[in-house]
Design a protein around this motif. Structure first.
Motif, PDB file in Angstrom:
ATOM      1  N   ASP A 175      -2.367  -4.800  -3.203  1.00 13.85           N
ATOM      2  CA  ASP A 175      -3.724  -4.286  -3.414  1.00 13.85           C
ATOM      3  C   ASP A 175      -3.919  -2.936  -2.719  1.00 13.85           C
ATOM      4  OD1 ASP A 175      -6.475  -3.877  -3.731  1.00 13.85           O
ATOM      5  OD2 ASP A 175      -6.998  -5.283  -2.128  1.00 13.85           O
ATOM      6  N   VAL A 176      -3.546  -2.879  -1.437  1.00 15.56           N
ATOM      7  CA  VAL A 176      -3.743  -1.635  -0.681  1.00 15.56           C
ATOM      8  C   VAL A 176      -2.915  -0.501  -1.291  1.00 15.56           C
ATOM      9  CG1 VAL A 176      -3.237  -0.508   1.528  1.00 15.56           C
ATOM     10  CG2 VAL A 176      -4.429  -2.710   1.489  1.00 15.56           C
ATOM     11  N   LEU A 177      -1.655  -0.796  -1.626  1.00 22.95           N
ATOM     12  CA  LEU A 177      -0.784   0.275  -2.138  1.00 22.95           C
ATOM     13  C   LEU A 177      -1.222   0.756  -3.519  1.00 22.95           C
ATOM     14  CD1 LEU A 177       2.839  -0.761  -1.102  1.00 22.95           C
ATOM     15  CD2 LEU A 177       1.248   0.751   0.074  1.00 22.95           C
ATOM     16  N   THR A 178      -1.715  -0.141  -4.361  1.00 21.38           N
ATOM     17  CA  THR A 178      -2.059   0.292  -5.721  1.00 21.38           C
ATOM     18  C   THR A 178      -3.488   0.819  -5.822  1.00 21.38           C
ATOM     19  OG1 THR A 178      -2.618  -1.986  -6.338  1.00 21.38           O
ATOM     20  CG2 THR A 178      -0.401  -1.217  -6.867  1.00 21.38           C
ATOM     21  N   ASN A 179      -4.387   0.240  -5.025  1.00 19.92           N
ATOM     22  CA  ASN A 179      -5.803   0.625  -5.147  1.00 19.92           C
ATOM     23  C   ASN A 179      -6.296   1.555  -4.050  1.00 19.92           C
ATOM     24  OD1 ASN A 179      -6.272  -0.990  -7.498  1.00 19.92           O
ATOM     25  ND2 ASN A 179      -6.256  -2.795  -6.172  1.00 19.92           N
ATOM     26  N   GLY A 180      -5.537   1.662  -2.971  1.00 14.86           N
ATOM     27  CA  GLY A 180      -5.968   2.510  -1.871  1.00 14.86           C
ATOM     28  C   GLY A 180      -7.035   1.838  -1.025  1.00 14.86           C
ATOM     29  N   VAL A 181      -7.249   2.407   0.152  1.00 14.76           N
ATOM     30  CA  VAL A 181      -8.210   1.855   1.107  1.00 14.76           C
ATOM     31  C   VAL A 181      -8.804   3.030   1.897  1.00 14.76           C
ATOM     32  CG1 VAL A 181      -6.378   1.486   2.836  1.00 14.76           C
ATOM     33  CG2 VAL A 181      -8.477   0.165   2.990  1.00 14.76           C
TER      34      VAL A 181
END
Lengths: 190, 190
Positions: A175-181
């Protein structure tokens, strides 16, 4: 969703009864699910630094890991580092592989599937023209990451493949790698 | 941009002349900047797995790190793991701290600033209702990451702070974490 799977005993090294009990506890008290993970880091020399994994908060309290974990990182000599450790971007690949693999084992246990082997290879392509400041058209980070999983167990290939898909769909790192944070950076200078 | 800074001798453990020579070489031959980093991973038991950092491609060739680097990851006992290693998401925080710190040292060297200390603390907040499948309104990954840097050196505070800002602006890990990256997952099952 793990919580709705048929309950089974411990399998794949996963304590499934406790896993389900934990899910039930969190359902009844959702604030238990709020976690904060922390790392401190100290510069050593050149591009070499060392992180320490600190205590984390969650499940209503503060927790220390059972081990004292420190990790260095550096740039390779071809990028004018000392190569005392892997690069920061290689740790992103480790995090992705580890997160999806952990999920596969949990989900397999919940679904009553015994795994015999899970291996993966993760590759990240990056064009350093971006981070070197040599092109405004090239991003600083990876342009793409490819992960290939090989999974063996006592279920048909389609059910084994579905474990990877469900793990991906619930993976924190994916999630973090594909959608960013959002990342907030503060500085104190003296 | 590093390449346009005033050239200085080696400083902060950074071989600045070689750094500038490398930048010049890449400017003349941009295909040297195309890198691929790789990690392999093997499931151990439960949520515990081990990654090995593999060879990487770049600067026109294949390279092995000077050390043999393996890293485990696991879930903590409060999340029904064995806590044999930090969680995958903690490695993301290490990667961020290490990437920005390496950049700070390189940029300081290029700007003729001698650093005496760079430390940081990185915290990531995550609500596990998402990855546990208990809420569709909560994401799987971190909701936010906060990094606090403390930097000391022989320059005024504003110039030290500017090092962190420039490093952030060129950080591969910051870019990936904030903007995301396409991740392709393939599975072979048997």
């Amino acid at each position: 969703m793990i919580a709705t799977e048929t309950k089974k005993g411990a399998r794949n090294g996963v304590d499934t009864p406790t896993l389900f009990a934990t899910l039930d506890a969190v359902k009844g008290q959702p604030e238990l699910a709020k976690f904060q993970f922390r790392v401190s880091n100290r510069w050593l020399s050149g591009t070499n630094s060392r992180s320490r994994v600190e205590t984390f908060r969650g499940a209503g309290g503060e927790h220390a890991h059972k081990g004292d974990y420190t990790y260095e990182t550096d740039h390779p000599s071809v990028l004018v580092g000392q190569d005392n450790a892997p690069t920061p971007v290689e740790f992103l690949l480790h995090a992705l592989a580890g997160c999806i693999t952990a999920g596969i084992a949990n989900i397999a246990a919940a679904r009553g599937i015994t795994l015999t082997e899970v291996t993966s290879r993760v590759e990240g392509d990056i064009d350093l023209l971006g981070l070197l400041g040599l092109s405004k058209d090239v991003r600083n980070g990876y342009q793409g990451i490819k992960a290939t999983f090989e999974i063996k167990g006592d279920a048909p290939a389609e059910k084994l493949k579905a474990l990877v898909e469900q793990s991906r769909a619930r993976s924190a790192v994916f999630d973090v790698l594909t959608n960013g944070v959002p990342v907030d950076i503060q500085v104190q200078a003296a």
